[in-house]
Design a protein around this motif. Structure first.
Motif, PDB file in Angstrom:
ATOM      1  N   GLY A 244       0.797  -1.225   0.000  1.00  0.00           N
ATOM      2  CA  GLY A 244       0.000   0.000   0.000  1.00  0.00           C
ATOM      3  C   GLY A 244       0.828   1.273   0.000  1.00  0.00           C
ATOM      4  O   GLY A 244       0.365   2.317  -0.458  1.00  0.00           O
ATOM      5  N   HIS A 245       2.051   1.195   0.505  1.00  0.00           N
ATOM      6  CA  HIS A 245       2.837   2.416   0.618  1.00  0.00           C
ATOM      7  C   HIS A 245       4.069   2.424  -0.270  1.00  0.00           C
ATOM      8  O   HIS A 245       5.086   3.024   0.065  1.00  0.00           O
ATOM      9  CB  HIS A 245       3.191   2.675   2.087  1.00  0.00           C
ATOM     10  CG  HIS A 245       1.971   2.899   2.926  1.00  0.00           C
ATOM     11  ND1 HIS A 245       1.222   4.044   2.858  1.00  0.00           N
ATOM     12  CD2 HIS A 245       1.311   2.094   3.784  1.00  0.00           C
ATOM     13  CE1 HIS A 245       0.181   3.948   3.662  1.00  0.00           C
ATOM     14  NE2 HIS A 245       0.202   2.770   4.244  1.00  0.00           N
ATOM     15  N   ILE A 246       3.981   1.731  -1.403  1.00  0.00           N
ATOM     16  CA  ILE A 246       5.033   1.934  -2.395  1.00  0.00           C
ATOM     17  C   ILE A 246       4.577   3.080  -3.291  1.00  0.00           C
ATOM     18  O   ILE A 246       3.376   3.293  -3.514  1.00  0.00           O
ATOM     19  CB  ILE A 246       5.294   0.672  -3.244  1.00  0.00           C
ATOM     20  CG1 ILE A 246       4.067   0.294  -4.063  1.00  0.00           C
ATOM     21  CG2 ILE A 246       5.698  -0.487  -2.365  1.00  0.00           C
ATOM     22  CD1 ILE A 246       4.349  -0.770  -5.092  1.00  0.00           C
ATOM     23  N   GLN A 247       5.557   3.844  -3.778  1.00  0.00           N
ATOM     24  CA  GLN A 247       5.211   5.032  -4.548  1.00  0.00           C
ATOM     25  C   GLN A 247       4.912   4.682  -6.014  1.00  0.00           C
ATOM     26  O   GLN A 247       5.729   4.065  -6.681  1.00  0.00           O
ATOM     27  CB  GLN A 247       6.375   6.028  -4.496  1.00  0.00           C
ATOM     28  CG  GLN A 247       5.953   7.415  -4.957  1.00  0.00           C
ATOM     29  CD  GLN A 247       7.148   8.348  -5.082  1.00  0.00           C
ATOM     30  OE1 GLN A 247       8.154   7.988  -5.657  1.00  0.00           O
ATOM     31  NE2 GLN A 247       7.004   9.533  -4.520  1.00  0.00           N
ATOM     32  N   LEU A 248       3.721   5.044  -6.468  1.00  0.00           N
ATOM     33  CA  LEU A 248       3.380   4.844  -7.875  1.00  0.00           C
ATOM     34  C   LEU A 248       3.419   6.150  -8.660  1.00  0.00           C
ATOM     35  O   LEU A 248       3.620   6.166  -9.856  1.00  0.00           O
ATOM     36  CB  LEU A 248       1.996   4.201  -8.015  1.00  0.00           C
ATOM     37  CG  LEU A 248       1.897   2.685  -7.920  1.00  0.00           C
ATOM     38  CD1 LEU A 248       0.532   2.204  -8.356  1.00  0.00           C
ATOM     39  CD2 LEU A 248       2.974   1.991  -8.742  1.00  0.00           C
ATOM     40  N   GLN A 249       3.160   7.255  -7.967  1.00  0.00           N
ATOM     41  CA  GLN A 249       3.170   8.561  -8.634  1.00  0.00           C
ATOM     42  C   GLN A 249       4.087   9.517  -7.868  1.00  0.00           C
ATOM     43  O   GLN A 249       3.816   9.834  -6.711  1.00  0.00           O
ATOM     44  CB  GLN A 249       1.761   9.169  -8.651  1.00  0.00           C
ATOM     45  CG  GLN A 249       0.857   8.571  -9.718  1.00  0.00           C
ATOM     46  CD  GLN A 249      -0.384   9.422  -9.913  1.00  0.00           C
ATOM     47  OE1 GLN A 249      -0.817  10.106  -8.991  1.00  0.00           O
ATOM     48  NE2 GLN A 249      -0.962   9.362 -11.111  1.00  0.00           N
ATOM     49  N   GLY A 258       2.401   9.934   5.302  1.00  0.00           N
ATOM     50  CA  GLY A 258       3.328  11.048   5.233  1.00  0.00           C
ATOM     51  C   GLY A 258       4.067  11.120   3.911  1.00  0.00           C
ATOM     52  O   GLY A 258       4.704  12.123   3.606  1.00  0.00           O
ATOM     53  N   LYS A 259       4.000  10.047   3.129  1.00  0.00           N
ATOM     54  CA  LYS A 259       4.670  10.060   1.838  1.00  0.00           C
ATOM     55  C   LYS A 259       3.683  10.466   0.736  1.00  0.00           C
ATOM     56  O   LYS A 259       2.510  10.714   1.000  1.00  0.00           O
ATOM     57  CB  LYS A 259       5.280   8.691   1.549  1.00  0.00           C
ATOM     58  CG  LYS A 259       6.331   8.348   2.596  1.00  0.00           C
ATOM     59  CD  LYS A 259       7.080   7.096   2.287  1.00  0.00           C
ATOM     60  CE  LYS A 259       8.136   6.863   3.333  1.00  0.00           C
ATOM     61  NZ  LYS A 259       9.199   7.901   3.262  1.00  0.00           N
ATOM     62  N   VAL A 260       4.177  10.473  -0.469  1.00  0.00           N
ATOM     63  CA  VAL A 260       3.393  11.009  -1.584  1.00  0.00           C
ATOM     64  C   VAL A 260       3.187   9.967  -2.675  1.00  0.00           C
ATOM     65  O   VAL A 260       4.115   9.220  -2.999  1.00  0.00           O
ATOM     66  CB  VAL A 260       4.124  12.253  -2.172  1.00  0.00           C
ATOM     67  CG1 VAL A 260       3.685  12.532  -3.599  1.00  0.00           C
ATOM     68  CG2 VAL A 260       3.886  13.474  -1.299  1.00  0.00           C
ATOM     69  N   GLY A 261       1.979   9.882  -3.204  1.00  0.00           N
ATOM     70  CA  GLY A 261       1.733   9.034  -4.362  1.00  0.00           C
ATOM     71  C   GLY A 261       1.688   7.545  -4.072  1.00  0.00           C
ATOM     72  O   GLY A 261       1.912   6.722  -4.950  1.00  0.00           O
ATOM     73  N   CYS A 262       1.399   7.169  -2.806  1.00  0.00           N
ATOM     74  CA  CYS A 262       1.332   5.767  -2.430  1.00  0.00           C
ATOM     75  C   CYS A 262       0.187   5.069  -3.170  1.00  0.00           C
ATOM     76  O   CYS A 262      -0.822   5.687  -3.515  1.00  0.00           O
ATOM     77  CB  CYS A 262       1.077   5.620  -0.934  1.00  0.00           C
ATOM     78  SG  CYS A 262       2.437   6.190   0.085  1.00  0.00           S
ATOM     79  N   LEU A 263       0.349   3.774  -3.386  1.00  0.00           N
ATOM     80  CA  LEU A 263      -0.703   2.972  -4.017  1.00  0.00           C
ATOM     81  C   LEU A 263      -2.030   3.144  -3.286  1.00  0.00           C
ATOM     82  O   LEU A 263      -3.093   3.231  -3.908  1.00  0.00           O
ATOM     83  CB  LEU A 263      -0.272   1.494  -4.002  1.00  0.00           C
ATOM     84  CG  LEU A 263      -1.169   0.515  -4.732  1.00  0.00           C
ATOM     85  CD1 LEU A 263      -1.031   0.675  -6.230  1.00  0.00           C
ATOM     86  CD2 LEU A 263      -0.866  -0.917  -4.339  1.00  0.00           C
ATOM     87  N   ASP A 264      -1.957   3.180  -1.946  1.00  0.00           N
ATOM     88  CA  ASP A 264      -3.144   3.350  -1.120  1.00  0.00           C
ATOM     89  C   ASP A 264      -3.998   4.533  -1.557  1.00  0.00           C
ATOM     90  O   ASP A 264      -5.233   4.468  -1.550  1.00  0.00           O
ATOM     91  CB  ASP A 264      -2.722   3.582   0.336  1.00  0.00           C
ATOM     92  CG  ASP A 264      -3.048   2.367   1.191  1.00  0.00           C
ATOM     93  OD1 ASP A 264      -3.454   1.341   0.622  1.00  0.00           O
ATOM     94  OD2 ASP A 264      -2.899   2.459   2.422  1.00  0.00           O
ATOM     95  N   THR A 265      -3.341   5.645  -1.904  1.00  0.00           N
ATOM     96  CA  THR A 265      -4.093   6.849  -2.263  1.00  0.00           C
ATOM     97  C   THR A 265      -4.775   6.679  -3.619  1.00  0.00           C
ATOM     98  O   THR A 265      -5.721   7.384  -3.928  1.00  0.00           O
ATOM     99  CB  THR A 265      -3.171   8.082  -2.343  1.00  0.00           C
ATOM    100  OG1 THR A 265      -2.215   7.877  -3.400  1.00  0.00           O
ATOM    101  CG2 THR A 265      -2.424   8.297  -1.046  1.00  0.00           C
TER     102      THR A 265
ATOM    103  N   GLN B 249      10.017   4.380 -14.532  1.00  0.00           N
ATOM    104  CA  GLN B 249       9.724   5.608 -15.280  1.00  0.00           C
ATOM    105  C   GLN B 249       8.740   5.293 -16.392  1.00  0.00           C
ATOM    106  O   GLN B 249       9.067   4.518 -17.298  1.00  0.00           O
ATOM    107  CB  GLN B 249      11.012   6.154 -15.912  1.00  0.00           C
ATOM    108  CG  GLN B 249      11.900   6.901 -14.948  1.00  0.00           C
ATOM    109  CD  GLN B 249      12.941   7.713 -15.685  1.00  0.00           C
ATOM    110  OE1 GLN B 249      13.323   7.365 -16.799  1.00  0.00           O
ATOM    111  NE2 GLN B 249      13.392   8.785 -15.065  1.00  0.00           N
ATOM    112  N   ALA B 250       7.562   5.873 -16.323  1.00  0.00           N
ATOM    113  CA  ALA B 250       6.543   5.579 -17.332  1.00  0.00           C
ATOM    114  C   ALA B 250       6.986   6.032 -18.723  1.00  0.00           C
ATOM    115  O   ALA B 250       6.606   5.456 -19.739  1.00  0.00           O
ATOM    116  CB  ALA B 250       5.221   6.244 -16.959  1.00  0.00           C
ATOM    117  N   ASP B 251       7.826   7.085 -18.762  1.00  0.00           N
ATOM    118  CA  ASP B 251       8.271   7.620 -20.048  1.00  0.00           C
ATOM    119  C   ASP B 251       9.764   7.370 -20.252  1.00  0.00           C
ATOM    120  O   ASP B 251      10.462   8.145 -20.877  1.00  0.00           O
ATOM    121  CB  ASP B 251       7.970   9.120 -20.125  1.00  0.00           C
ATOM    122  CG  ASP B 251       8.558   9.862 -18.927  1.00  0.00           C
ATOM    123  OD1 ASP B 251       8.985   9.177 -17.967  1.00  0.00           O
ATOM    124  OD2 ASP B 251       8.593  11.100 -18.955  1.00  0.00           O
ATOM    125  N   GLY B 252      10.238   6.250 -19.677  1.00  0.00           N
ATOM    126  CA  GLY B 252      11.679   5.992 -19.703  1.00  0.00           C
ATOM    127  C   GLY B 252      12.150   5.350 -20.995  1.00  0.00           C
ATOM    128  O   GLY B 252      11.444   5.294 -22.003  1.00  0.00           O
TER     129      GLY B 252
END
Lengths: 403, 403
Positions: A244-249, A258-265, B249-252
DNA sequence: TGATATTTTTAAAATAATTTATTAATAGAA
DNA sequence: TTCTATTAATAAATTATTTTAAAAATATCA
């Protein structure tokens, strides 16, 4: 070597064999003497003797006779129903369930409580009433509790019982684990809810017999459970499988962690509802526009999607696509043969599994997806309860001596 | 139950115990009778008898006497050096190594061949000469080969020996596995190179005694090896741990696998060299500009970085950062206690581990990185060789009967 | 329907393993 | 140095377990 054995080697071996018999029966149901002998690498007369002992100790009993294509039919032995009981406490952000099982998966008693998990001492206090009630019922029915299991969200270390997400449950004066031990006077095992779910699927659901399985739980957040080589993947401290908390975006939304773009969001049930509401605000055409805006929840969105509503279907596609993208990472890392979808969103069935499949086709190497099956759970919410119970039984038979 | 046992239960138990003794000795070195008895849940007299048998069969021998704080000193028993031998074939894109080990990790013979792995029948043909040579040496020294292990890149199914990446090695008329079996007339086990590396680290390197470990191999591509609960994570078909082809990277850049923006394209050794050359073309200041452009390779870049070259350090930082970002996904999914860095880039030591650590600090939840250690391998290229050998020994003791 | 082949179960005999007792070896204390 | 406490190894006695043999049960075939 020690001067004298406190427990003799013979006794230890006997105990191991007995627990082995119970394990076999718990996993596979009724067994013949020959089957048990083979599984335990022991002779039939030995197993016969052990079964006799377990029978007089009320653990097992003769169930009937099995099939044979020729010759004499074997006697079947199995766990004795109703005798030993496990208390399962299922704590979620929605509610709390207290269920008493016997070793044959029969529900001996059940109490559902409308109590929401929060990280506070008050929560533990509110739990005391229901615990009192169920332990009263246990006394009343004269049930013999041999273990307690508790499934709950968060980062749970199964070795210590510490919950790193809900920290208030770990107070040394009175932790959740101590509370449960006090009410039931039995060994208590805590386990993360998603891990309990996949264990349930593996022991009693669609994952039975499969050795490499993922289970994805789409609810408030996204939870991943992993079965590797037939066992739950825990990692060092029980945190493994945190998808859930790996960054996708990189430029995504701020997450509760506290992080940004997590799968959860991006892909949780709550994210789906948020997307729907945003779509409606933008004025997109949908049957959902007829509903009271505040009443729109996941169940409703899924119902409308099933009825053909375009907005709902589109957004399920979107969420499923993002989820599939995240899952394809897990597929590369775990090389599973099966993915089981569970949680509220699972009710959308093919409307959620299809976009997941498509994303996996897009983002996974061919060799990884060739034999991979994606399906919706059939056990539903029972998976978690069965799994928690299985975890307790497994832990008891692994670590504790049985009388 | 079967009318008559082909192999009696007693014999099976004895075989299991004997293999258990060998396993203990392989893993832990010399052992006392009491230690073995405890580990095998058997009595000292029983173990004494088994050790006597293994000694007459030339598997074990008395090594000396162990320490004791008081009382009589125990006799130590261990595997007999030089008697049973394993052939390890290490195939990489650079070269091929043929190493004969005994069970105490001593190199009995070694042949390095300048032969590059390619997906062709010609490669197998070129392998025949070296195989002939080493098997000749084996005969000459009268070595008793009990198993063969082969580590190689690609998606390798250890159950079947099929390599899904280098498909020409699987020809049914003459596969790599058959070729090796023919030359050494012993069971052959194939294993992915990165998995061999982490197994080596776990059995004989920095990961010894740790149950949850990642090993990252930075070479032509990026390979991830996972130890979960003390065992290699394989997944259904041995593909688990494929970190190189997750999309960062989606555009990598286009990857050799056909997908876009894979970790491999961002963080491999070849990617580092490409970055350096691009930097030089842009006219960035660097000692590397003095070198012949064509001669610039990873080793050189790392040397210059260690000597303080800014461009080289910057780009190691960049590569390490990307890698750490990918690794932080693996950390969330596997919850390890240790990450070991290996491969050519590992020679950069802190210049590569530090940016990895920084990225993990940035992208991982605190609870995952609190007890996590990141370090460079001390075994280096030997990890893969030891690991392959360990895999063979483990497989032999698990599955085969020993004479 | 009865005989036969097959399989399970129980009983008795044979074997194997553990336990107990004894002897051997060693460090430290007297 | 000798004695004592401690641990290891071996031998003898005892207990467990397997094996073999015999009996019981049952589906198939004549």
């Amino acid at each position: 070597m020690e001067a004298n054995y406190t427990v003799s080697i013979v006794d230890k071996k006997k105990s191991r064999l007995k627990r082995g018999i119970l394990k076999e029966m718990y996993r596979l149901g009724s067994r013949t003497l020959a089957q048990l002998a083979k599984a335990l690498h022991a002779s039939v007369p030995s197993v016969t003797m052990l079964i006799d002992e377990l029978a007089t100790e009320h653990w097992v009993q003769e169930i009937g006779t099995g099939a044979a294509q020729y010759g004499r039919k074997p006697a079947l032995f199995g766990l004795r129903p109703g005798n030993q009981a496990i208390v399962v406490v299922d704590i979620s952000v929605h509610d709390v369930k207290l269920v008493v099982f016997d070793l044959t998966n029969r529900v001996l008693n059940r109490l559902d409580v409308n109590l929401r998990l929060e990280d506070s001492v008050a929560f533990l206090e509110s739990l005391k009433g229901p615990l009192e009630e169920i332990s009263h019922r246990i006394q009343e029915h004269n049930l013999n509790i041999i273990g307690v299991g508790c499934a709950l969200p968060g980062l749970v270390d199964p070795r210590t019982g510490i919950n790193y997400t809900y920290k208030k449950l770990n107070r040394p004066e009175q932790s959740l684990q101590q509370l449960l031990a006090h009410y039931f006077d039995s060994p208590v095992y805590l386990i993360n809810d998603t891990k309990a779910t996949i264990l349930g699927e593996h022991r009693f659901g669609l994952a039975k017999g499969k050795n490499h399985v993922l289970s994805i739980n789409i609810d408030w957040g996204v939870g991943l459970g992993v079965i590797n080589n037939g066992e739950i993947l825990q990692g060092l401290a029980g945190f493994a499988g945190e998808l859930g908390h790996i960054q996708l975006q990189a430029d995504g939304e701020l997450c509760s962690c506290g992080k940004v773009g997590c799968l959860d969001t991006l892909t949780s049930a709550s994210s789906l509802v948020r997307r729907v509401k945003a779509g409606l605000r933008e004025g997109r055409v949908s049957k959902l526009a007829e509903e009271n805006f505040e009443d729109i929840d996941v169940e409703l969105v899924i119902d409308k999607a099933k009825a053909g509503d375009e907005l709902a279907i589109d957004l399920l596609n979107e969420v499923g696509g993002e989820l599939g993208k995240g899952l394809s990472i897990a597929v590369h890392l775990f090389n599973p043969e099966l993915i089981i979808v569970n949680g509220v969103v699972a009710k959308a069935e093919r409307l959620i599994t299809r976009p997941i499949e498509q994303a996996i086709d897009k983002y996974c190497l061919a060799d990884f997806r060739n034999k991979l099956v994606i399906t919706v759970s059939r056990l539903g919410e029972m998976a978690k309860l069965y799994g928690t119970q299985a975890y307790v039984v497994q832990s008891l038979l692994e670590h504790e001596e049985i009388p």
